[in-house]
Structures are given as C-alpha cells and as structure tokens.
Design an enzyme around this catalytic site. Structure first.
Site, PDB file in Angstrom:
ATOM      1  N   HIS A   1       0.926  -1.344   0.177  1.00 23.38           N
ATOM      2  CA  HIS A   1      -0.021  -0.072   0.039  1.00 23.38           C
ATOM      3  C   HIS A   1       1.249   1.315  -0.151  1.00 23.38           C
ATOM      4  O   HIS A   1       2.070   1.227   0.733  1.00 23.38           O
ATOM      5  CB  HIS A   1      -1.102  -0.262   1.577  1.00 23.38           C
ATOM      6  CG  HIS A   1      -1.385  -1.291   1.373  1.00 23.38           C
ATOM      7  ND1 HIS A   1      -2.528  -1.592   0.476  1.00 23.38           N
ATOM      8  CD2 HIS A   1      -1.450  -2.534   2.642  1.00 23.38           C
ATOM      9  CE1 HIS A   1      -3.243  -2.658   1.127  1.00 23.38           C
ATOM     10  NE2 HIS A   1      -2.242  -3.111   2.309  1.00 23.38           N
TER      11      HIS A   1
ATOM     12  N   ARG B   1      -1.658  -4.395  -6.736  1.00 26.67           N
ATOM     13  CA  ARG B   1      -1.094  -6.069  -6.741  1.00 26.67           C
ATOM     14  C   ARG B   1       0.298  -6.439  -6.861  1.00 26.67           C
ATOM     15  O   ARG B   1       0.676  -5.890  -8.561  1.00 26.67           O
ATOM     16  CB  ARG B   1      -2.082  -6.742  -6.894  1.00 26.67           C
ATOM     17  CG  ARG B   1      -2.624  -7.755  -6.476  1.00 26.67           C
ATOM     18  CD  ARG B   1      -4.149  -8.441  -6.781  1.00 26.67           C
ATOM     19  NE  ARG B   1      -4.891  -8.657  -6.138  1.00 26.67           N
ATOM     20  CZ  ARG B   1      -6.400  -7.740  -7.248  1.00 26.67           C
ATOM     21  NH1 ARG B   1      -5.960  -7.314  -8.288  1.00 26.67           N
ATOM     22  NH2 ARG B   1      -8.011  -7.162  -6.586  1.00 26.67           N
TER      23      ARG B   1
ATOM     24  N   GLU C   1      -2.055  -1.199   8.061  1.00 26.33           N
ATOM     25  CA  GLU C   1      -2.602  -1.846   8.507  1.00 26.33           C
ATOM     26  C   GLU C   1      -2.455  -2.580  10.089  1.00 26.33           C
ATOM     27  O   GLU C   1      -0.474  -2.453   9.877  1.00 26.33           O
ATOM     28  CB  GLU C   1      -3.030  -2.931   7.753  1.00 26.33           C
ATOM     29  CG  GLU C   1      -2.522  -3.053   7.043  1.00 26.33           C
ATOM     30  CD  GLU C   1      -3.358  -4.214   5.674  1.00 26.33           C
ATOM     31  OE1 GLU C   1      -3.659  -3.568   4.920  1.00 26.33           O
ATOM     32  OE2 GLU C   1      -2.688  -4.580   5.298  1.00 26.33           O
TER      33      GLU C   1
ATOM     34  N   HIS D   1       3.593  -7.405   1.871  1.00 24.68           N
ATOM     35  CA  HIS D   1       2.470  -8.596   2.482  1.00 24.68           C
ATOM     36  C   HIS D   1       1.940  -9.209   1.311  1.00 24.68           C
ATOM     37  O   HIS D   1       1.369  -8.930   0.389  1.00 24.68           O
ATOM     38  CB  HIS D   1       2.218  -7.673   3.549  1.00 24.68           C
ATOM     39  CG  HIS D   1       0.736  -6.782   3.386  1.00 24.68           C
ATOM     40  ND1 HIS D   1       1.507  -5.487   2.706  1.00 24.68           N
ATOM     41  CD2 HIS D   1      -0.066  -6.427   3.329  1.00 24.68           C
ATOM     42  CE1 HIS D   1       0.104  -4.544   2.449  1.00 24.68           C
ATOM     43  NE2 HIS D   1      -1.366  -5.257   2.623  1.00 24.68           N
TER      44      HIS D   1
HETATM   45 ZN    ZN Z   1      -2.603  -4.537   2.833  1.00 20.30          ZN
END
Ligand code: ZN
Length: 312
Positions: free
Chosen positions: A97, A192, A115, A172
């Site tokens: 991200h 992605r 996150e 991740h």
């Molecule tokens: Zn994530």
C-alpha cells in the site's frame, strides 16, 4: 451521549475467501467464498448501517457527516478507521500500500494505508508474507521484473495471538488457513505485485507492478511492536500498537471491569465469548462504537475484545 453505536457488517466475496465467517462467527454470508467482513466501516465500498437505537438505519458515513459530535468533532472528510475480519482460505495476492503522500498524488486524494493484523486463528504450520530480502531498491525492481518470487518474498511462520503492524511500502500477504482481525486506515488502495498467476472468471486479476516498485521500501526493516499489558481486576488490557493513525488494544474481560474513556470514539469488536457492556448483552461477532462523551465503560463476562481509537 450514553448510547453505543452497534453496526451491521458488510461482507465481501473474494477468490481466496472461505466460510469461517459463518462457521466461526455465525454471520449470514453470501457464499462459501466470503473473504472479508467489514465490521466497522464508513468507506464508500462498504458503509456499515447502525443496527439499533436512536440512529438505527443510518450509515456510519452519514453519522460522521451529520453528527460529528459523536466522534469528538474530529476534523477530516471521512471516518478514519476500518475494522475487518478476514478469512483467508487461500493465499491473498502479494501486495503493498502507498503512504498518504503517494496516494494523495496518484489516487485522487485518497488516504494511504497503514494496517495491522491480530491473528485470531490459523492452521498448524500457517505462514504470512511480511517484507522482502532485496538489499536495495534496484534489487527490488530486478527481482520483481524477473519474477524471482521465492528469493524475493520474506515468509514467516505465525500462530494464534501474533500481531503485525504493516506500514506503507511493506510488501505483504495473508496466506492460506488464517483468520485475522485487521485494523487499518480507511482506504482501499492496494497495489498487487504478484497473484500466483491465478485466474478470476478466466482472466488474471489486475497487477500494479510499476506502482508497487515505486512504493516498496528497501531494505525491509521489521517493525518491532512492544506489547504492554496491565491488569484491571481479573481482566487484562494489552496495548498492541500505537502509531500516528491508531492505537489498538486487546481486552481480556474476566468478571467485571470498568475502563475510563476519554477518547473521541472507540471501535470495539467482540472476538471471543459473551457478556455485557453497561448491561447490554454482547457476544462474539458483535461490533460497536463508543461515542464521544460516553465516559466510563463497564464490561462483564468472559470475552476477548479488540478496540481501536485515534488520537484526539
Ligand atoms: Zn494490505
């Protein structure tokens, strides 16, 4: 105001999802490929509705807009956090991200995404991807362009109760056989980089290779989160993380415990057990927000809760 805001979750079907949101949490899910429960969210892709009380039927985004006093009159045009339960029956794509600055510039002023994950349960031998083994940014680009995934990706073993803070720029992936409580900035921007060459409806899912290379931090430095615990009566509170975007606590309720509350608002998810909050019955799978000005909160029963709040 002395009224909790209970929310109706929103469910998302995904190619990697399973049915544990039904079997473990007793939710009515759309199919046996349900990957995400958006439990506390005002995001436009899944805006929770208040399920009872004065504001029953209102979306959380409407309360944020029209009743900012419930959130301590915090500034900002969107409710800042998003809490999800994720059921990964299969591997999620390898992703990264952006931070607020990159997302603001390249994604229409969106927020970036920090996150964190609390492992609610996982299969024996389960693993997770956090970080990479490239020594600098040039090597990140080479390894990605040459698809040297096994060499590139840092895979580590996990167990129930582990906690990970994932900062922007950290590559991740949640892997197969994992149930997670995720607390994040309210953003949906995911780049992605690799999806195991899987097909969805006969086509590979979209990749964002250049954006990923732009934002991946190198070398990877593991985040050390120092957990701090303190006892309240027979129960225990553990601070899992505190960063500029959120503080996340695990609360083990045992018997009766009263917690002082001065936060603008607090998100609470009941993840194990059953009991009461100020005389209202709650059980595993319930999610609510303690609004501003609510003051002390008394829990009773035997439960595991995860709460999150932002700085005033
Ligand atoms: Zn994530």
């Amino acid at each position: 105001m002395k009224e909790l805001l209970f929310l109706e979750p929103v469910f998302k079907e995904t190619i990697w999802g399973g049915n544990r949101l039904k079997t473990d949490f007793a939710y009515e899910i759309p199919s046996d490929h349900t990957g995400e429960c958006w439990a506390i969210s005002a995001h436009k892709s899944g805006d929770c509705v208040i399920s009872r009380g004065t504001y029953k039927g209102k979306h959380l985004s409407e309360l944020w807009k029209e009743h900012r006093e419930l959130f301590g009159n915090l500034p900002g045009d969107q409710f800042p956090l998003l809490v999800k339960i994720i059921d990964a029956k299969a591997d999620l794509s390898i992703q990264v991200h952006p931070d607020d600055a990159y997302a603001g510039e390249h994604e229409n002023g969106s927020l970036g995404k920090t996150e964190c994950w609390y492992i609610l349960d996982c299969d024996p031998g389960a693993q997770i991807v956090v970080g990479h083994h490239a020594k600098n940014h040039e090597e990140v680009e080479q390894m990605i362009r040459q698809a040297r995934w096994d060499e590139f990706i840092r895979v580590i073993p996990i167990k129930k109760g582990d906690f990970f803070q994932i900062t922007p720029g950290t590559i991740h992936a949640i892997k197969t056989g994992t149930l997670i409580l995720e607390t994040q900035q309210s953003s949906d921007i995911t780049y992605r980089v690799y999806d195991y060459d899987r097909l969805q409806d006969g086509k590979p899912r979209q990749l964002h290779v250049q954006q990923s290379i732009d934002v991946i931090q190198a070398p990877f430095v593991p985040q050390s989160t120092e957990e701090e615990s303190f006892r309240v009566g027979d129960g225990e509170i553990t601070k899992l993380v505190s960063c500029q975007y959120y503080s996340v606590y695990k609360i083990a309720v045992k018997g009766k415990m009263t917690l002082p509350n001065e936060n603008p608002f607090v998100n609470v998810s009941v993840l194990e057990g059953a009991g009461e909050v100020d005389g209202v019955s709650i059980k595993k799978g319930d999610h609510f927000i303690i609004p501003a000005g609510y003051k002390d909160v008394t829990y009773e029963g035997e439960m595991m809760l995860i709460s999150s709040s932002v700085l005033p």
